[in-house]
Design a protein around this motif. Structure first.
Motif, PDB file in Angstrom:
ATOM      1  N   GLY A  24      44.921  -2.957 -68.025  1.00  0.00           N
ATOM      2  CA  GLY A  24      45.685  -2.307 -66.975  1.00  0.00           C
ATOM      3  C   GLY A  24      47.115  -2.796 -66.992  1.00  0.00           C
ATOM      4  O   GLY A  24      47.457  -3.749 -67.703  1.00  0.00           O
ATOM      5  N   VAL A  25      47.984  -2.135 -66.224  1.00  0.00           N
ATOM      6  CA  VAL A  25      49.383  -2.543 -66.118  1.00  0.00           C
ATOM      7  C   VAL A  25      49.751  -2.620 -64.643  1.00  0.00           C
ATOM      8  O   VAL A  25      49.211  -1.884 -63.811  1.00  0.00           O
ATOM      9  CB  VAL A  25      50.334  -1.576 -66.851  1.00  0.00           C
ATOM     10  N   SER A  26      50.688  -3.513 -64.326  1.00  0.00           N
ATOM     11  CA  SER A  26      51.118  -3.671 -62.950  1.00  0.00           C
ATOM     12  C   SER A  26      52.639  -3.581 -62.869  1.00  0.00           C
ATOM     13  O   SER A  26      53.354  -4.230 -63.638  1.00  0.00           O
ATOM     14  CB  SER A  26      50.647  -5.012 -62.382  1.00  0.00           C
ATOM     15  N   ALA A  27      53.110  -2.759 -61.930  1.00  0.00           N
ATOM     16  CA  ALA A  27      54.538  -2.573 -61.666  1.00  0.00           C
ATOM     17  C   ALA A  27      54.629  -1.828 -60.336  1.00  0.00           C
ATOM     18  O   ALA A  27      53.605  -1.586 -59.687  1.00  0.00           O
ATOM     19  CB  ALA A  27      55.213  -1.786 -62.790  1.00  0.00           C
ATOM     20  N   ASP A  28      55.814  -1.463 -59.935  1.00  0.00           N
ATOM     21  CA  ASP A  28      55.940  -0.642 -58.730  1.00  0.00           C
ATOM     22  C   ASP A  28      55.101   0.621 -58.904  1.00  0.00           C
ATOM     23  O   ASP A  28      55.100   1.246 -59.968  1.00  0.00           O
ATOM     24  CB  ASP A  28      57.400  -0.255 -58.487  1.00  0.00           C
ATOM     25  N   ALA A  29      54.389   1.002 -57.848  1.00  0.00           N
ATOM     26  CA  ALA A  29      53.432   2.102 -57.946  1.00  0.00           C
ATOM     27  C   ALA A  29      54.089   3.413 -58.346  1.00  0.00           C
ATOM     28  O   ALA A  29      53.531   4.189 -59.127  1.00  0.00           O
ATOM     29  CB  ALA A  29      52.692   2.264 -56.623  1.00  0.00           C
ATOM     30  N   ALA A  30      55.275   3.697 -57.810  1.00  0.00           N
ATOM     31  CA  ALA A  30      55.953   4.942 -58.173  1.00  0.00           C
ATOM     32  C   ALA A  30      56.356   4.937 -59.642  1.00  0.00           C
ATOM     33  O   ALA A  30      56.291   5.970 -60.318  1.00  0.00           O
ATOM     34  CB  ALA A  30      57.175   5.161 -57.283  1.00  0.00           C
ATOM     35  N   ALA A  31      56.778   3.781 -60.143  1.00  0.00           N
ATOM     36  CA  ALA A  31      57.115   3.680 -61.563  1.00  0.00           C
ATOM     37  C   ALA A  31      55.880   3.915 -62.421  1.00  0.00           C
ATOM     38  O   ALA A  31      55.947   4.592 -63.458  1.00  0.00           O
ATOM     39  CB  ALA A  31      57.724   2.315 -61.861  1.00  0.00           C
ATOM     40  N   LEU A  32      54.739   3.389 -61.989  1.00  0.00           N
ATOM     41  CA  LEU A  32      53.498   3.617 -62.733  1.00  0.00           C
ATOM     42  C   LEU A  32      53.133   5.101 -62.751  1.00  0.00           C
ATOM     43  O   LEU A  32      52.734   5.645 -63.785  1.00  0.00           O
ATOM     44  CB  LEU A  32      52.356   2.807 -62.113  1.00  0.00           C
ATOM     45  N   ALA A  33      53.278   5.764 -61.598  1.00  0.00           N
ATOM     46  CA  ALA A  33      52.970   7.190 -61.528  1.00  0.00           C
ATOM     47  C   ALA A  33      53.899   7.989 -62.431  1.00  0.00           C
ATOM     48  O   ALA A  33      53.480   8.956 -63.093  1.00  0.00           O
ATOM     49  CB  ALA A  33      53.088   7.681 -60.084  1.00  0.00           C
ATOM     50  N   THR A  34      55.151   7.586 -62.477  1.00  0.00           N
ATOM     51  CA  THR A  34      56.120   8.262 -63.335  1.00  0.00           C
ATOM     52  C   THR A  34      55.776   8.064 -64.805  1.00  0.00           C
ATOM     53  O   THR A  34      55.756   9.021 -65.593  1.00  0.00           O
ATOM     54  CB  THR A  34      57.532   7.723 -63.047  1.00  0.00           C
ATOM     55  N   LEU A  35      55.521   6.826 -65.194  1.00  0.00           N
ATOM     56  CA  LEU A  35      55.191   6.540 -66.588  1.00  0.00           C
ATOM     57  C   LEU A  35      53.871   7.189 -66.989  1.00  0.00           C
ATOM     58  O   LEU A  35      53.713   7.643 -68.126  1.00  0.00           O
ATOM     59  CB  LEU A  35      55.129   5.025 -66.797  1.00  0.00           C
ATOM     60  N   LYS A  36      52.934   7.236 -66.064  1.00  0.00           N
ATOM     61  CA  LYS A  36      51.653   7.910 -66.315  1.00  0.00           C
ATOM     62  C   LYS A  36      51.870   9.384 -66.653  1.00  0.00           C
ATOM     63  O   LYS A  36      51.254   9.932 -67.574  1.00  0.00           O
ATOM     64  CB  LYS A  36      50.778   7.757 -65.070  1.00  0.00           C
ATOM     65  N   ALA A  37      52.783  10.031 -65.912  1.00  0.00           N
ATOM     66  CA  ALA A  37      53.035  11.465 -66.115  1.00  0.00           C
ATOM     67  C   ALA A  37      53.859  11.756 -67.350  1.00  0.00           C
ATOM     68  O   ALA A  37      53.734  12.834 -67.944  1.00  0.00           O
ATOM     69  CB  ALA A  37      53.725  12.036 -64.878  1.00  0.00           C
ATOM     70  N   THR A  38      54.709  10.807 -67.745  1.00  0.00           N
ATOM     71  CA  THR A  38      55.665  11.112 -68.810  1.00  0.00           C
ATOM     72  C   THR A  38      55.386  10.394 -70.132  1.00  0.00           C
ATOM     73  O   THR A  38      55.809  10.868 -71.185  1.00  0.00           O
ATOM     74  CB  THR A  38      57.092  10.755 -68.356  1.00  0.00           C
ATOM     75  N   ASP A  39      54.685   9.253 -70.099  1.00  0.00           N
ATOM     76  CA  ASP A  39      54.535   8.457 -71.314  1.00  0.00           C
ATOM     77  C   ASP A  39      53.104   8.379 -71.836  1.00  0.00           C
ATOM     78  O   ASP A  39      52.872   7.783 -72.893  1.00  0.00           O
ATOM     79  CB  ASP A  39      55.050   7.028 -71.073  1.00  0.00           C
ATOM     80  N   LEU A  40      52.145   8.954 -71.120  1.00  0.00           N
ATOM     81  CA  LEU A  40      50.774   9.002 -71.625  1.00  0.00           C
ATOM     82  C   LEU A  40      50.487  10.402 -72.155  1.00  0.00           C
ATOM     83  O   LEU A  40      50.801  11.399 -71.494  1.00  0.00           O
ATOM     84  CB  LEU A  40      49.775   8.662 -70.516  1.00  0.00           C
ATOM     85  N   PRO A  41      49.872  10.519 -73.331  1.00  0.00           N
ATOM     86  CA  PRO A  41      49.548  11.851 -73.858  1.00  0.00           C
ATOM     87  C   PRO A  41      48.682  12.657 -72.899  1.00  0.00           C
ATOM     88  O   PRO A  41      48.832  13.868 -72.777  1.00  0.00           O
ATOM     89  CB  PRO A  41      48.798  11.534 -75.160  1.00  0.00           C
ATOM     90  N   ASP A  42      47.772  11.974 -72.222  1.00  0.00           N
ATOM     91  CA  ASP A  42      46.903  12.621 -71.231  1.00  0.00           C
ATOM     92  C   ASP A  42      47.023  11.859 -69.912  1.00  0.00           C
ATOM     93  O   ASP A  42      46.357  10.832 -69.720  1.00  0.00           O
ATOM     94  CB  ASP A  42      45.451  12.620 -71.707  1.00  0.00           C
ATOM     95  N   PRO A  43      47.871  12.331 -68.978  1.00  0.00           N
ATOM     96  CA  PRO A  43      48.049  11.618 -67.707  1.00  0.00           C
ATOM     97  C   PRO A  43      46.747  11.393 -66.954  1.00  0.00           C
ATOM     98  O   PRO A  43      46.611  10.405 -66.229  1.00  0.00           O
ATOM     99  CB  PRO A  43      48.996  12.532 -66.926  1.00  0.00           C
ATOM    100  N   ALA A  44      45.779  12.280 -67.129  1.00  0.00           N
ATOM    101  CA  ALA A  44      44.508  12.137 -66.426  1.00  0.00           C
ATOM    102  C   ALA A  44      43.668  10.982 -66.966  1.00  0.00           C
ATOM    103  O   ALA A  44      42.650  10.618 -66.365  1.00  0.00           O
ATOM    104  CB  ALA A  44      43.706  13.437 -66.520  1.00  0.00           C
ATOM    105  N   SER A  45      44.097  10.380 -68.058  1.00  0.00           N
ATOM    106  CA  SER A  45      43.336   9.287 -68.654  1.00  0.00           C
ATOM    107  C   SER A  45      43.550   7.960 -67.934  1.00  0.00           C
ATOM    108  O   SER A  45      42.909   6.956 -68.261  1.00  0.00           O
ATOM    109  CB  SER A  45      43.719   9.114 -70.127  1.00  0.00           C
ATOM    110  N   ALA A  46      44.456   7.927 -66.949  1.00  0.00           N
ATOM    111  CA  ALA A  46      44.730   6.696 -66.209  1.00  0.00           C
ATOM    112  C   ALA A  46      44.796   6.992 -64.724  1.00  0.00           C
ATOM    113  O   ALA A  46      45.044   8.131 -64.306  1.00  0.00           O
ATOM    114  CB  ALA A  46      46.028   6.058 -66.687  1.00  0.00           C
ATOM    115  N   VAL A  47      44.586   5.961 -63.913  1.00  0.00           N
ATOM    116  CA  VAL A  47      44.622   6.109 -62.458  1.00  0.00           C
ATOM    117  C   VAL A  47      45.319   4.900 -61.856  1.00  0.00           C
ATOM    118  O   VAL A  47      45.131   3.764 -62.313  1.00  0.00           O
ATOM    119  CB  VAL A  47      43.194   6.264 -61.878  1.00  0.00           C
TER     120      VAL A  47
END
Length: 348
Positions: free
Chosen positions: A201-224
């Motif tokens: 897992g990764v830890s950072a500001d929650a909004a930054a995580l949501a942003t990186l999840k949407a933009t830097d993961l091939p499948d955003p649904a693969s993380a929560v």
């Protein structure tokens, strides 16, 4: 004696200004410099979509970037008069605003005691309310922080920010044994390590995580992103500490964007709002003069910020909310009328 007393009172009356009388303006080197250059120098992170990152055409986009545009519209009457500046490190960013090499540092930074009291810079209001969170793989069947026992969590190294100390403190407080994996850089570097299997897992500001999840993961649904928030992170623009008038301009521009949302004034209905009889609306838009002169700005300063950039809701929506690929909920950054913490100071 009577004549002498009357003369003294008359002189005292000249020396002490009445409450409504204009006071001499303090020196405003930053504001004067912005006007002389014809641009606002805005320090941004530049690598976090939704907050500040260049688009396909190289134009800086995001909540932080648009706030600087709103200030440019208020001060210069033109939201395009912004030069975006990035720095190689957090320390360099803070030093750049202390030395007045940038006029605003709008870069996902938390207002803290040491940053406010310990340096020659000051926060200018909360642009976004956040808190540190943790993101894990969706197929790991982890729904809460307490289920992270034994997991490896990637987090920015202490030289980047205070995320590691916050995570360590939270794990100790909740009795969860974690293996902390420091990453030399924050932001996208955390996702790179996560994707490479270096951590669970990764830890950072929650909004930054949501942003990186949407933009830097091939499948955003693969993380929560887990629901708990491990800290309070009021993200604020910083300005040089030696020019209070400039701080007022930046702070009240932020209040104006939030107040416009509260008053249901946006970039699309300004013509209707200009016909309003509501006193706060008239004061905000400069129909009843006063605020502009007090800030050394035209009376139309707030109106131009809203006209050219939008109110707070418009800016949030297109960069982070439903109008963006990120789809972030307003959460604590919603208006106080809807249970959030965004609360503009009164315009009167």
């Amino acid at each position: 004696m009577r004549r002498a007393l009357l003369g003294f009172l008359a002189m005292a009356g000249l020396a002490v200004a009445s409450p409504g009388q204009a006071q001499p303006q303090a020196a405003t080197p930053v504001l004067d410099g912005v006007r002389q250059r014809g641009e606002v120098r805005c320090g941004v992170f530049g690598l976090l979509p939704g907050f500040s990152a260049p688009d396909a055409q190289g134009v800086m986009r995001g909540l932080d970037a648009d706030f600087c545009r709103a200030v440019a519209a208020a001060v210069l009457g033109d939201a395009t008069k912004v030069r975006f500046v990035t720095a190689p490190s957090l320390a360099a960013s803070l030093e750049s605003v202390e030395r007045a090499e940038v006029d605003i540092l709008s870069s996902n930074l938390t207002a803290t005691a040491l940053r406010d009291a310990g340096r020659n810079l000051v926060p200018a209001g909360v642009l976004f309310y956040d808190g540190q969170g943790v993101m894990v793989r969706a197929d790991a069947d982890i729904a809460a922080f307490a289920q992270l026992e034994g997991k490896r969590i990637c987090v920015a190294a202490p030289a980047v920010d205070g995320s590691l100390a916050i995570l360590h403190s939270a794990a100790r407080r909740m009795g969860v044994g974690l293996t902390l994996v420091p990453v030399a850089q924050g932001g996208p570097a955390l996702i790179t390590a996560f994707r490479a299997g270096e951590c669970d897992g990764v830890s950072a500001d929650a909004a930054a995580l949501a942003t990186l999840k949407a933009t830097d993961l091939p499948d955003p649904a693969s993380a929560v992103v887990l629901p708990e928030r491990l800290s309070r992170e009021p993200l604020t623009p910083f300005v040089p500490g030696h020019d209070n008038r400039w701080r007022q301009v930046v702070a009240w521009t932020l209040h104006a964007l939030v107040a416009a949302e509260e008053l249901e004034i946006n970039s699309g209905n300004l013509d209707t709002a200009l016909q309003s009889g509501d006193s706060e609306t008239r004061f905000l838009l400069g129909l009843d003069p006063g605020v502009g002169q007090s800030l050394s700005l035209p009376d139309t300063w707030a109106m131009e910020a809203v006209r050219q950039v939008g109110n707070y809701a418009e800016i949030f929506d297109r960069n982070l909310g439903e109008g963006s690929p990120i789809g972030l909920d307003r959460g604590l950054s919603d208006l106080w009328l809807r249970g959030g913490l965004m609360y503009p100071f009164p315009f009167r």
